[in-house]
Write a protein that holds these residues in place. Structure first.
Motif, PDB file in Angstrom:
ATOM      1  N   UNK A   1       0.920  -4.640 -11.936  1.00  0.00           N
ATOM      2  CA  UNK A   1       0.356  -3.407 -12.511  1.00  0.00           C
ATOM      3  C   UNK A   1       1.292  -2.227 -12.236  1.00  0.00           C
ATOM      4  N   UNK A   2       1.822  -2.161 -11.008  1.00  0.00           N
ATOM      5  CA  UNK A   2       2.745  -1.074 -10.654  1.00  0.00           C
ATOM      6  C   UNK A   2       3.987  -1.116 -11.530  1.00  0.00           C
ATOM      7  N   UNK A   3       4.467  -2.326 -11.836  1.00  0.00           N
ATOM      8  CA  UNK A   3       5.654  -2.454 -12.688  1.00  0.00           C
ATOM      9  C   UNK A   3       5.383  -1.888 -14.075  1.00  0.00           C
ATOM     10  N   UNK A   4       4.204  -2.178 -14.632  1.00  0.00           N
ATOM     11  CA  UNK A   4       3.850  -1.646 -15.954  1.00  0.00           C
ATOM     12  C   UNK A   4       3.663  -0.134 -15.898  1.00  0.00           C
TER      13      UNK A   4
ATOM     14  N   UNK B   1      13.455  -0.384  -7.094  1.00  0.00           N
ATOM     15  CA  UNK B   1      14.121  -1.291  -6.159  1.00  0.00           C
ATOM     16  C   UNK B   1      13.141  -1.835  -5.126  1.00  0.00           C
ATOM     17  N   UNK B   2      12.289  -0.960  -4.592  1.00  0.00           N
ATOM     18  CA  UNK B   2      11.299  -1.398  -3.622  1.00  0.00           C
ATOM     19  C   UNK B   2      10.299  -2.359  -4.264  1.00  0.00           C
ATOM     20  N   UNK B   3       9.911  -2.072  -5.502  1.00  0.00           N
ATOM     21  CA  UNK B   3       8.971  -2.929  -6.219  1.00  0.00           C
ATOM     22  C   UNK B   3       9.563  -4.317  -6.455  1.00  0.00           C
ATOM     23  N   UNK B   4      10.814  -4.371  -6.904  1.00  0.00           N
ATOM     24  CA  UNK B   4      11.468  -5.667  -7.139  1.00  0.00           C
ATOM     25  C   UNK B   4      11.585  -6.468  -5.849  1.00  0.00           C
ATOM     26  N   UNK B   5      11.919  -5.770  -4.770  1.00  0.00           N
ATOM     27  CA  UNK B   5      12.059  -6.457  -3.480  1.00  0.00           C
ATOM     28  C   UNK B   5      10.721  -7.054  -3.036  1.00  0.00           C
TER      29      UNK B   5
ATOM     30  N   UNK C   1       0.830  -1.207   0.000  1.00  0.00           N
ATOM     31  CA  UNK C   1       0.000   0.000   0.000  1.00  0.00           C
ATOM     32  C   UNK C   1       0.865   1.257   0.000  1.00  0.00           C
ATOM     33  N   UNK C   2       1.923   1.233   0.801  1.00  0.00           N
ATOM     34  CA  UNK C   2       2.823   2.386   0.868  1.00  0.00           C
ATOM     35  C   UNK C   2       3.498   2.634  -0.484  1.00  0.00           C
ATOM     36  N   UNK C   3       3.957   1.557  -1.119  1.00  0.00           N
ATOM     37  CA  UNK C   3       4.609   1.681  -2.430  1.00  0.00           C
ATOM     38  C   UNK C   3       3.640   2.240  -3.470  1.00  0.00           C
ATOM     39  N   UNK C   4       2.418   1.709  -3.489  1.00  0.00           N
ATOM     40  CA  UNK C   4       1.441   2.169  -4.491  1.00  0.00           C
ATOM     41  C   UNK C   4       1.058   3.625  -4.242  1.00  0.00           C
ATOM     42  N   UNK C   5       0.982   4.043  -2.976  1.00  0.00           N
ATOM     43  CA  UNK C   5       0.705   5.450  -2.664  1.00  0.00           C
ATOM     44  C   UNK C   5       1.859   6.332  -3.135  1.00  0.00           C
ATOM     45  N   UNK C   6       3.092   5.871  -2.894  1.00  0.00           N
ATOM     46  CA  UNK C   6       4.264   6.620  -3.360  1.00  0.00           C
ATOM     47  C   UNK C   6       4.285   6.715  -4.881  1.00  0.00           C
ATOM     48  N   UNK C   7       3.921   5.613  -5.536  1.00  0.00           N
ATOM     49  CA  UNK C   7       3.887   5.611  -7.000  1.00  0.00           C
ATOM     50  C   UNK C   7       2.862   6.613  -7.518  1.00  0.00           C
ATOM     51  N   UNK C   8       1.696   6.639  -6.891  1.00  0.00           N
ATOM     52  CA  UNK C   8       0.645   7.571  -7.305  1.00  0.00           C
ATOM     53  C   UNK C   8       1.105   9.018  -7.124  1.00  0.00           C
TER      54      UNK C   8
END
Length: 563
Positions: free
Chosen positions: A254-257, A549-553, A15-22
């Motif tokens: 989805x985040x990766x794309x 990096x966070x996404x891959x991890x 959730x934190x990663x997706x919020x950061x991505x947004x």
């Protein structure tokens, strides 16, 4: 979803990663659909597991779904019967429920096979109604598992290849299903179709998904071996542990794309900015070449002025040599007659010739400057961005600044006409020449100034001629006077040549500086934009790398979840 402590930690980080991505996408001015996809990826974590059925409209999707569920839930037909996305959920049977999306309908049916799973039936990927494909492709990023249906009579068509390629981009997990297997009469035909579909899927997905040959017709009439194998595979894939893994993987894929799309746009922007810098350097080089070309032409034009004055000097030398003789002593004491003859024989059409040459110089200068601005305008119009970044804030801001430069060029061409600029240059030249020959200001033209210059020369010459003491000095005086007159005339012509050249060069430099200033003023906002965007993109690249990096991890951690 099976929620253990490990899954809870992964969920929180996700959730934190997706919020950061947004937030990152919004800060970068990404296209609205990219921001929406990121927002939807967060929402997907709170939705039921989505098992999405896709395929062409004539692959028998509705029949397949009814056979899979063991109930006539969806309408069947030979034409596109599904013009909505149906989300089927376990529960007491209900009427179709509307959702916030007018194209998505929710149905509840009492089927335990759907417990904890939402089965989604989508319109055909090749339906005649274009809205069907838009709905299907728009729902794709939300899928946790795809059941990709093709037909045994037309296995793996081009539109199906394209859709699978899109599925691969979004990192979707896919199960391949070949319906209408009852049309394949022999085991050999069945294996040929299976191998064909496997090869096509492998080419598009870069992996070999399981392929199941089924017959919805046979299943509805008593049972089908292919359906039994498919149900067993789905039971394993939809178990709590594997379903949790897929549910966590889906938003990350989805985040990766989404992040990859922003990285591609950023690279395209960097490439475009690099090309823009080359464009600015090219414009600067064009401006310098234009300046040098005009200087070369100016030298040629001034040489023509010099030849006109040299021709006058030859005529004046001849006049003085032939006139200052004893045989013309009656004319020498008549200064008015002497001046008149000097004008006729030496001066001639010199004022008109100088004026014509001045006009030619001004016209050529004006024409070349306007052509340069037209080239600037045309050059910038061609600087269109690629489709990759066409709808980003970067593209809009850049387009506005380029429009500003092109608009400046256009206004210069439209508002500063040749006649206006010619009059301005002529007026500036006249003002400068008045100071040289001492004429007062006030509405005179180049021709009048030229005549005044030549009149001054003539007056200077005839003043030298007048008052000669013919009787007392005779031959001793006339040769001396002739030489003196020749010298003074040449000094006057040299002064005139230098004055005219100084005036022309000064006016050329003044107008060239004005043109350069206009170009610099028009380009400076764009230059500042390029510098600012390069810094922004450099910072964005660092942030994108951190998110990657966070996404891959997280993806690795989800893959390692205990089974």
């Amino acid at each position: 979803m099976l929620v253990s402590d490990v899954v809870q930690r992964v969920l929180a980080r996700e959730r934190s990663l997706l919020a950061d991505l947004q937030a990152f996408l919004s800060a970068q001015g990404a296209p609205p659909e990219a921001v929406q996809h990121a927002r939807q990826a967060v929402a997907n974590l709170d939705e039921s597991f989505l098992l999405v059925v896709v395929g062409e409209f004539n692959a028998g999707k509705s029949s397949f779904v009814n056979a899979l569920l063991g109930d006539a839930v969806l309408p069947e037909g030979v034409t596109p019967t599904t013009d909505r996305i149906y989300v089927l959920l376990h529960g007491e049977r209900s009427e179709p429920e509307a959702t916030r999306d007018p194209f998505v309908v929710r149905l509840r049916v009492p089927l335990t096979v759907l417990d904890g799973v939402a089965l989604v039936d989508t319109p055909g990927t090749n339906a005649i109604v274009r809205q069907h494909q838009v709905l299907t492709e728009g729902f794709l990023p939300r899928a946790d598992l795809l059941l990709f249906l093709t037909s045994a009579d037309r296995p793996f068509t081009e539109s199906e290849r394209q859709f699978l390629s899109l599925a691969a981009r979004w990192g979707r997990s896919v199960v391949m299903v070949v319906n209408k297997a009852d049309l394949l009469e022999t085991p050999q035909q069945q294996e040929e179709v299976r191998a064909f579909v496997e090869a096509g899927a492998r080419a598009e997905l870069n992996l070999t998904p399981p392929v199941y040959l089924v017959s919805a017709r046979r299943e509805q009439r008593g049972g089908d071996e292919g359906f039994r194998a498919l149900r067993a595979a789905l039971q394993q894939r939809l178990g709590e542990t594997e379903r949790t893994r897929l549910k966590l993987q889906s938003p990350l894929a989805a985040a990766a794309e989404i992040l990859g799309g922003e990285e591609r746009r950023a690279q395209a922007s960097r490439d475009l900015l690099s090309s823009d810098l080359e464009t600015l350097q090219s414009l600067e080089a064009q401006r310098e070449r234009h300046r040098e070309t005009m200087r070369g032409e100016l030298d040629g034009q001034l040489n023509r002025v010099g030849r006109i004055l040299s021709e006058f000097e030859v005529r004046a030398d001849k006049f003085i040599d032939e006139t200052l003789r004893l045989s013309h002593f009656r004319e020498l004491v008549n200064s008015r007659l002497l001046e008149q003859r000097f004008r006729e024989q030496a001066v001639g059409d010199l004022p008109e010739a100088v004026e014509r040459q001045f006009g030619t110089m001004i016209d050529r200068f004006v024409e070349a400057n306007l052509h340069f601005w037209e080239d600037v305008q045309a050059f910038l119009i061609r600087r269109q961005p690629s489709g990759e970044i066409a709808r980003t804030r970067f593209s809009y801001d850049r387009h506005a600044l380029l429009e500003g430069i092109a608009g400046s060029a256009s206004r210069h061409i439209e508002e500063v006409t040749e006649s206006q600029l010619t009059r301005q240059l002529a007026s500036d030249a006249e003002e400068a020449m008045k100071g040289v020959i001492g004429i007062g200001a006030g509405g005179i033209g180049l021709g009048v100034i030229g005549a005044a210059i030549m009149g001054t020369l003539a007056a200077d010459a005839t003043f030298i001629f007048s008052g000669l003491a013919i009787g007392s000095l005779g031959l001793l005086i006339l040769p001396s006077k002739r030489l003196q007159t020749l010298r003074q005339l040449r000094v006057k012509v040299a002064e005139l040549r230098e004055s005219l050249e100084a005036i022309v060069r000064r006016e050329y430099d003044r107008e060239q500086e004005r043109a350069d200033a206009r170009l610099r003023d028009a380009m400076s906002p764009f230059t500042r934009f390029i510098e600012g965007e390069q810094q922004r993109l450099q910072d964005a690249q660092r942030r994108s790398s951190e998110l990657r990096q966070e996404l891959d991890a997280l993806q690795n951690e989800v893959r390692r979840l205990p089974g």
